[in-house]
Motif scaffolding. Structure first.
Motif, PDB file in Angstrom:
ATOM      1  N   LYS A   3       0.864  -1.186  -0.126  1.00 37.44           N
ATOM      2  CA  LYS A   3       0.043  -0.112  -0.026  1.00 37.44           C
ATOM      3  C   LYS A   3       0.886   1.237  -0.034  1.00 37.44           C
ATOM      4  CE  LYS A   3      -4.564   0.143   1.884  1.00 37.44           C
ATOM      5  NZ  LYS A   3      -5.438   0.268   3.084  1.00 37.44           N
ATOM      6  N   ILE A   5       3.406   2.191  -1.599  1.00 39.10           N
ATOM      7  CA  ILE A   5       4.229   2.591  -3.012  1.00 39.10           C
ATOM      8  C   ILE A   5       3.663   4.114  -3.486  1.00 39.10           C
ATOM      9  CG2 ILE A   5       4.634   0.275  -3.842  1.00 39.10           C
ATOM     10  CD1 ILE A   5       2.123   1.267  -5.746  1.00 39.10           C
ATOM     11  N   LEU A   7       3.140   6.769  -6.265  1.00 40.15           N
ATOM     12  CA  LEU A   7       2.844   6.804  -7.621  1.00 40.15           C
ATOM     13  C   LEU A   7       3.812   7.544  -8.457  1.00 40.15           C
ATOM     14  CD1 LEU A   7      -0.884   7.199  -7.433  1.00 40.15           C
ATOM     15  CD2 LEU A   7       0.323   5.018  -8.172  1.00 40.15           C
ATOM     16  N   ILE A 139      -1.329  13.480 -11.780  1.00 39.34           N
ATOM     17  CA  ILE A 139      -2.510  14.055 -12.301  1.00 39.34           C
ATOM     18  C   ILE A 139      -2.467  15.304 -13.086  1.00 39.34           C
ATOM     19  CG2 ILE A 139      -3.458  15.419 -10.173  1.00 39.34           C
ATOM     20  CD1 ILE A 139      -5.972  13.277 -10.851  1.00 39.34           C
ATOM     21  N   LEU A 170      -3.454   5.089 -13.223  1.00 42.50           N
ATOM     22  CA  LEU A 170      -2.622   5.480 -12.169  1.00 42.50           C
ATOM     23  C   LEU A 170      -3.402   5.241 -10.877  1.00 42.50           C
ATOM     24  CD1 LEU A 170      -1.363   9.004 -13.052  1.00 42.50           C
ATOM     25  CD2 LEU A 170       0.032   6.887 -12.555  1.00 42.50           C
ATOM     26  N   ARG A 171      -4.775   5.473 -10.862  1.00 46.23           N
ATOM     27  CA  ARG A 171      -5.662   5.184  -9.911  1.00 46.23           C
ATOM     28  C   ARG A 171      -5.764   3.772  -9.411  1.00 46.23           C
ATOM     29  NH1 ARG A 171      -8.182   2.907  -7.148  1.00 46.23           N
ATOM     30  NH2 ARG A 171     -10.479   2.745  -6.695  1.00 46.23           N
ATOM     31  N   PHE A 172      -5.594   2.782 -10.360  1.00 45.07           N
ATOM     32  CA  PHE A 172      -5.766   1.380 -10.019  1.00 45.07           C
ATOM     33  C   PHE A 172      -4.839   0.801  -9.715  1.00 45.07           C
ATOM     34  CE2 PHE A 172     -10.432   2.033 -11.139  1.00 45.07           C
ATOM     35  CZ  PHE A 172     -10.922   1.343 -10.304  1.00 45.07           C
ATOM     36  N   PRO A 174      -2.457   0.811  -7.207  1.00 48.86           N
ATOM     37  CA  PRO A 174      -2.297   0.252  -5.951  1.00 48.86           C
ATOM     38  C   PRO A 174      -3.543  -0.637  -5.680  1.00 48.86           C
ATOM     39  CG  PRO A 174      -2.715   2.609  -5.875  1.00 48.86           C
ATOM     40  CD  PRO A 174      -2.516   2.206  -7.399  1.00 48.86           C
ATOM     41  N   THR A 175      -4.702  -0.559  -6.106  1.00 46.75           N
ATOM     42  CA  THR A 175      -5.623  -1.296  -5.989  1.00 46.75           C
ATOM     43  C   THR A 175      -5.389  -2.757  -6.530  1.00 46.75           C
ATOM     44  OG1 THR A 175      -7.152   0.566  -6.339  1.00 46.75           O
ATOM     45  CG2 THR A 175      -8.240  -1.731  -6.084  1.00 46.75           C
TER      46      THR A 175
ATOM     47  N   VAL B  96     -12.682   7.175  -9.304  1.00 40.77           N
ATOM     48  CA  VAL B  96     -11.900   7.347 -10.590  1.00 40.77           C
ATOM     49  C   VAL B  96     -10.480   8.004 -10.542  1.00 40.77           C
ATOM     50  CG1 VAL B  96     -12.140   8.489 -13.091  1.00 40.77           C
ATOM     51  CG2 VAL B  96     -14.297   7.864 -11.432  1.00 40.77           C
ATOM     52  N   THR B  98      -6.933  10.000  -8.376  1.00 39.39           N
ATOM     53  CA  THR B  98      -6.106   9.584  -7.495  1.00 39.39           C
ATOM     54  C   THR B  98      -5.819  10.527  -6.109  1.00 39.39           C
ATOM     55  OG1 THR B  98      -4.476  10.884  -8.910  1.00 39.39           O
ATOM     56  CG2 THR B  98      -4.512   8.315  -9.140  1.00 39.39           C
ATOM     57  N   HIS B 140      -6.663   5.492  -2.155  1.00 34.70           N
ATOM     58  CA  HIS B 140      -6.454   3.777  -1.623  1.00 34.70           C
ATOM     59  C   HIS B 140      -5.764   3.978  -0.284  1.00 34.70           C
ATOM     60  CE1 HIS B 140      -2.393   5.398  -3.388  1.00 34.70           C
ATOM     61  NE2 HIS B 140      -1.956   4.762  -2.662  1.00 34.70           N
TER      62      HIS B 140
END
Lengths: 272, 278
Positions: A3, A5, A7, A139, A170-172, A174-175, B96, B98, B140
């Protein structure tokens, strides 16, 4: 653990460079890269070094962090330097009357010179781009790319869609990393072995991780698409932004500094 | 106001016989400011019903009107989605952006709201769900309950009249459930937003003004929670539970004690039992 990390390599502090418009930063970086490839003399690199030092100081990022970007391509730099050093034709260097030549390998004055120029080019290339990514959040970077590419949308380039894809990716990250971790643990609990065996066996052991990961990504994509439609997403047309990009005085000063830098490089190329 | 008239829907278009219908003649009216819980077993059609309210699914028979707009009218789709927003089960698959505030702004950005108005709406929405101090965080890094509240803020920024929740707490831990339920009740009581909440959890359904039970694509009960849950036998026949407190009272009564059956929460249950002991 996964978690934590970060970006990209964005370094979140406040500085004049951080608050610049991402578009201007991207353009300046591009011009900088092009300029580096035009430089012929070592004096030119003195100017480049001064400019980079100036930019790093202004961004309040530590030099160590900027230099860290070089490490992954260190091998490439050394390799290029050696090829240039030994393979360039020209006047062979003599040390104490002994010519430095063995078979097809030789050290020439020209080789020595071009090895230095090539490695300096690569080093400054990485440093310049590092300053961009260290001072701009992912972003803002995607926003900048979107705005810069938007004139090309008239000829069919999907600028907004590309930027949206980058944001979602980028958002996904870490998920999906978290999910991979979960699946790996679940497989390990049932006796899966990811650490021993040769490379082929280890690659094979990854299949039971990748299959559920792919399936769940598709499910996620489907749910996200519905959720986005529920929030009235219908492409880039007519969209406004919370933080509109604005070009301010600071950005014009930066452009001016870039122009001065270019002028200096041109002068050095002409006279030195 | 949401008006559903004789709604039918089938996921399998070829299958026209009655057994294949996910929804079979639903009639339901939800007035402004109401808090309605929709209960039902797995596959009862409750999620399908929810997806009709903001035009993700369109009726095969009958009509759905959202504030007088017909969901079959494609030119109204975006107005309908803005008026009746929807929040889903998994918060991870709804976020959606970050950064929290960028995500909350997403819907308003899509609607083409001017930047300073977006800023106001984002602040308002984050305040309404109590997440203002997390506005610069990365989603997250938040807990499940916090993520779900961000997802809720994301739809509040559209200023909807109605929010449809599709099992909003199903993936959360107990403390996350509590946070989210508190937020939902507050949105209804303090901000006057109409709530339609699909749920499995009976203790959550108790918070509503009205409970609608769906079974095999039909509405079989539509009443106040107290009346719905006091009929424990009927609920069990349908295959649903009742709140824990109601169940305790029910079992005590069956054992021959003189206790009333329409108990909904712990507090009431404790009071009744103390009364018995005296």
């Amino acid at each position: 653990m996964l978690k934590d990390i970060t970006l990209g390599q964005y370094f979140p502090i406040e500085s004049p460079v951080h608050s610049m418009d991402p578009r201007i930063k991207i353009i300046i970086t591009l011009v900088f890269i092009i300029a580096i490839f035009f430089i012929k003399s070592l004096w030119g690199f003195v100017a480049v070094a001064l400019y980079v030092i100036f930019a790093v100081k202004l961004s309040r990022v530590s030099f160590k962090l900027v230099l860290k970007g070089i490490r992954p391509i260190l091998f490439l730099i050394i390799f290029t330097a050696l090829i240039n050093l030994f393979m360039t034709n020209g006047e062979i260097v003599n040390i104490g009357g002994v010519p430095l030549k063995a078979g097809f390998l030789k050290i020439t004055k020209e080789g020595f010179y071009s090895a230095t120029v090539m490695s300096l080019r690569l080093v400054f290339l990485v440093m310049g781009t590092s300053i961009l990514t260290l001072t701009t959040s992912p972003i803002l970077l995607t926003d900048g790319v979107e705005k810069l590419l938007s004139p090309f949308s008239k000829i069919g380039l999907p600028a907004h869609e590309l930027a949206m894809m980058m944001t979602i990716a980028l958002r996904f990250i870490p998920t999906l990393l978290e999910e991979t971790d979960k699946i790996m643990k679940a497989q390990m609990a049932r006796g899966a072995d990811f650490e021993s065996g040769n490379i082929i066996n280890r690659a094979k052991a990854l299949i039971p991780i990748l299959v559920p990961l792919f399936i769940s990504s598709f499910r996620r994509a489907d749910e996200l698409a519905v959720a986005m439609e529920c929030r009235c997403y219908r492409g880039g047309k007519g969209r406004t932004r919370l933080n509109e990009l604005k070009i301010g005085t600071r950005d014009w000063i930066a452009c001016l500094s870039m122009l001065t830098f270019m002028a200096v490089i041109v002068l050095i190329n002409m006279y030195l | 106001m949401i008006e559903i008239q004789n709604l039918t829907y089938s996921y399998d278009r070829a299958d026209d016989k009655v057994g294949g219908l996910a929804l079979n003649g639903i009639n339901l009216t939800v007035n402004d400011g109401e808090f309605v819980a929709v209960l039902g077993r797995n596959g009862s059609g409750k999620s399908t019903l929810a997806k009709h309210i903001n035009a993700i699914l369109l009726p095969m028979g009958g009509y759905v009107y959202v504030d007088g707009m017909d969901t079959l009218d494609e030119s109204k789709t975006w107005d309908i989605r803005q008026s009746a927003a929807m929040v889903f089960q998994n918060p991870d698959n709804q976020i959606v952006a970050t950064i929290v505030e960028e995500d909350v702004a997403f819907a308003a950005e899509n609607l083409g709201v001017p930047p300073d108005e977006i800023r106001r709406r984002v602040d308002y929405a984050l305040g309404a769900v109590g997440m203002t101090k997390f506005r610069k965080e990365a989603p997250h890094l938040l807990s499940g309950g916090q993520k779900q509240r961000i997802a809720i803020a994301g739809v509040i920024a559209m200023k909807p009249k109605t929010i449809v929740f599709d099992e909003p707490t199903a993936m959360l831990d107990p403390s996350g459930r509590k946070e989210v339920m508190k937020t939902i009740t507050e949105l209804n009581r303090k901000y006057g937003i109409t709530i339609i909440m699909i749920t499995h959890n009976m203790d959550e359904a108790v918070c509503a003004d009205r409970v609608v039970v769906v079974d095999k694509g039909r509405i079989i009960i539509d009443d106040k929670p107290r009346n719905v849950f006091s009929d424990v036998d009927k609920m069990r026949r349908i295959g649903l539970d009742v709140p824990q407190a109601t169940q305790i009272a029910f079992e005590l009564k069956k054992a021959g004690l003189d206790i009333k059956c329409d108990i909904l929460d712990e507090q009431e249950c404790v009071e009744e039992i103390i009364k018995l002991c005296r």
